[in-house]
Design a protein around this motif. Structure first.
Motif, mmCIF file in Angstrom:
data_model
loop_
_atom_site.group_PDB
_atom_site.id
_atom_site.type_symbol
_atom_site.label_atom_id
_atom_site.label_comp_id
_atom_site.label_asym_id
_atom_site.label_seq_id
_atom_site.Cartn_x
_atom_site.Cartn_y
_atom_site.Cartn_z
ATOM 1 N N UNK A 235 0.833 -1.204 0.000
ATOM 2 C CA UNK A 235 0.000 0.000 0.000
ATOM 3 C C UNK A 235 0.872 1.260 0.000
ATOM 4 N N UNK A 236 1.860 1.291 0.921
ATOM 5 C CA UNK A 236 2.674 2.509 1.026
ATOM 6 C C UNK A 236 3.601 2.659 -0.194
ATOM 7 N N UNK A 237 4.101 1.514 -0.704
ATOM 8 C CA UNK A 237 4.973 1.595 -1.890
ATOM 9 C C UNK A 237 4.194 2.140 -3.082
ATOM 10 N N UNK A 238 2.893 1.833 -3.152
ATOM 11 C CA UNK A 238 2.077 2.313 -4.264
ATOM 12 C C UNK A 238 1.562 3.726 -4.032
ATOM 13 N N UNK A 239 2.056 4.398 -3.018
ATOM 14 C CA UNK A 239 1.686 5.786 -2.749
ATOM 15 C C UNK A 239 0.381 5.929 -1.966
ATOM 16 N N UNK A 240 -0.190 4.802 -1.521
ATOM 17 C CA UNK A 240 -1.426 4.846 -0.736
ATOM 18 C C UNK A 240 -1.175 5.471 0.632
ATOM 19 N N UNK A 241 -2.229 6.081 1.193
ATOM 20 C CA UNK A 241 -2.046 6.712 2.502
ATOM 21 C C UNK A 241 -2.162 5.657 3.602
ATOM 22 N N UNK A 242 -1.115 5.547 4.413
ATOM 23 C CA UNK A 242 -1.120 4.510 5.447
ATOM 24 C C UNK A 242 -1.935 4.975 6.645
#
Ligand code: HEM
Length: 480
Positions: A235-242
């Motif tokens: 998720x974080x690698x894909x730019x998603x907000x953690x």
């Protein structure tokens, strides 16, 4: 020492029934049996009366220290000379990997520096919403059982897992909650009893029956955590907000000295550690508080009054408005410390006061003993929450009260769990009265890694207000 003059006398004090200190030494066989069945039954009267008791037994030389100045020396001033002893490590390490609780030396130092900021006051306060949601949820569940029996110790386990789940993985475990709950419980139960093989220092490669039983549950649990770490990284690698939770904080933490982060293995070991170290301890503290309150009408009414006044329009509590609830939790942990003893091993020969501590010998501090020590407490066996109200608190010497330990290895979750327990207790007190079942056998403390009520806590729930009149937030999903 706190003197009687500072504490109220007007009420009849509740003195819980507990195993009596022994007056005679145990045989080797008797000691091993008692240590396996319930280690708190092995303590002698001298431990509760003397500042230091040194004895040679199955564990070699063991020195039990109960003098606050000596404890400060052991845990703070000369802490470098004492490491977590082999017994404690042999019991914990196989279950918890090299998380903060069982790591040693440089590895522990690096992890502690990296993880400490995660439990800062700012972060802990930010978790109060999750604690309120979990507290409101268990309170509603109990109130719905109006007039029925409830298993209060199980309910407290569920709520403490609910808090950990909400604070570690905001998005939930995403597996069958009952299966995960059972796996965690079986895993913790199996690492619980002290195995005689550990006492005798039999090497770790010799299988322990309990550990073998824990393996499948441990593996399933680890799998779940692996999956969650991987999903969050993606998720974080894909730019998603953690989400703001302990998992994100662990994955993004960095050592303030070296800038290094934690490996996935360390993240996993620490998640398992937080759950293992944080769920049963807090659950047991809450269970014992409910038990003590069920036997002390005046304290229960006082708590209810405080909780009724403190609850906000959104159905949430703020810690600052709950001084009595907090005092109840602290007094409960004095009488029933969730971690009844801590042990250390001397790296080099030392002296504590006039007592010689041989190299490699074991030194113990036992909150079970210290908190009931005849020379440190007024009326030590009585439940008196007033001892911990702000106006009386300063009279308690820092090293006479150690439910969370002290020094460099002090519990990292201390404020987290005290905040959680206080908020949950206030929700329960606001919603429901819990009385011990009339036919309940004596409630006896059983020491299994933590101190729990043997056989559970069967109570009768009585809702304090009619269904629907509850001022609390709407039900929210949760797994436990
Ligand atoms: C009422 C609840 C709790 C009690 C009574 C408690 C008690 C303790 C004690 C006595 C120690 C020190 C052991 C020693 O010095 O040998 C400790 C360490 C620890 N606790 Fe807690 N604990 C509680 C809740 C929690 C929670 C909620 C967490 C995490 C979320 C947690 C995580 C840890 C960790 C990671 C350590 C090891 C610290 C280190 O060695 O650096 N505990 N706890």
């Amino acid at each position: 020492m706190q003197t009687d003059a500072t504490l109220p006398r007007e009420t009849v004090r509740f003195r819980p029934e507990v195993p009596k200190p022994r007056t005679e030494d145990l045989s080797l066989f008797g000691f091993l049996r008692a240590a396996r069945e319930n280690p708190i039954t092995t303590w002698m009267r001298s431990h509760f009366e003397q500042p230091v008791v040194a004895a040679d037994g199955v564990l070699g030389r063991v020195t039990v220290v109960s003098d606050p100045a000596f404890i400060r020396y052991l845990f703070v001033e000369n802490a470098r000379n004492y490491r977590k002893d082999d017994l404690q490590r042999r019991i914990l390490a196989p279950g918890l990997g090299n998380g903060l609780l069982s790591a040693e030396g440089e590895e522990w130092k690096n992890q502690r520096r990296t993880i400490a900021p995660i439990f800062s006051a700012r972060h802990v306060t930010s978790f109060s919403d999750s604690m309120n949601l979990a507290g409101a949820r268990v309170a509603r569940r109990l109130a719905r059982r109006d007039g029925a029996y409830v298993e209060a110790a199980n309910e407290m386990t569920r709520v403490s897992l609910d808090v950990l789940e909400r604070t570690i993985f905001t998005q939930g475990l995403q597996r069958d909650p009952d299966a995960v709950g059972r796996a965690i419980t079986r895993f913790l139960e199996a690492i619980g009893p002290i195995d005689p093989l550990d006492v005798f220092g039999v090497p770790g490669f010799v299988p322990r029956i309990g550990r073998l039983r824990a393996r499948p549950a441990g593996r399933f649990f680890e799998e779940v955590v692996d999956e969650l770490i991987e999903r969050r990284r993606t998720l974080t690698a894909g730019g998603g907000e953690a989400p703001h939770d302990l998992l994100t904080l662990l994955l993004t933490a960095s050592d303030p000295e070296t800038g290094n982060g934690l490996t996935d293995l360390e993240v996993k070991a620490n998640i398992v550690t937080f759950i293992a170290a944080g769920h049963e301890t807090t659950a047991n503290a809450l269970s014992w508080a409910l038990y003590c309150l069920s036997q002390d009408e005046a304290s229960r009414e006082r708590l209810e009054t405080e909780a009724d006044a403190a609850i906000g329009a959104d159905g949430h509590f703020a810690l600052a408005d709950l001084p009595f609830a907090k005092a109840v939790m602290e007094e409960t942990m004095r009488l029933f410390p969730p971690v009844p003893f801590m042990s250390r091993q001397a790296i080099r020969e030392d002296r504590i006061g006039r007592i010689k501590i041989p190299k490699n010998s074991t030194v113990m501090v036992a909150p079970w003993v210290l908190h009931r020590h005849r020379t440190l407490w007024d009326d030590p066996d009585a439940f008196v929450p007033d001892r911990f109200l702000p106006e009386n608190r300063d009279a308690i010497p820092r090293f006479a009260y150690l439910p969370f330990g002290a020094g460099p290895r002090v519990c990292i979750g201390q404020s987290f769990s005290l905040q959680e327990a206080t908020i949950v207790l206030a929700h329960v007190a606001h919603a429901v009265r819990l009385d011990l079942a009339a036919d309940h056998p004596p409630v006896v403390p059983l020491h299994r890694v933590t101190l729990r009520p043997q056989g559970g806590l069967r109570m009768v729930a009585r809702a304090r207000r009619k269904a629907g009149s509850e001022r609390s937030s709407s039900p929210s999903p949760g797994l436990f």
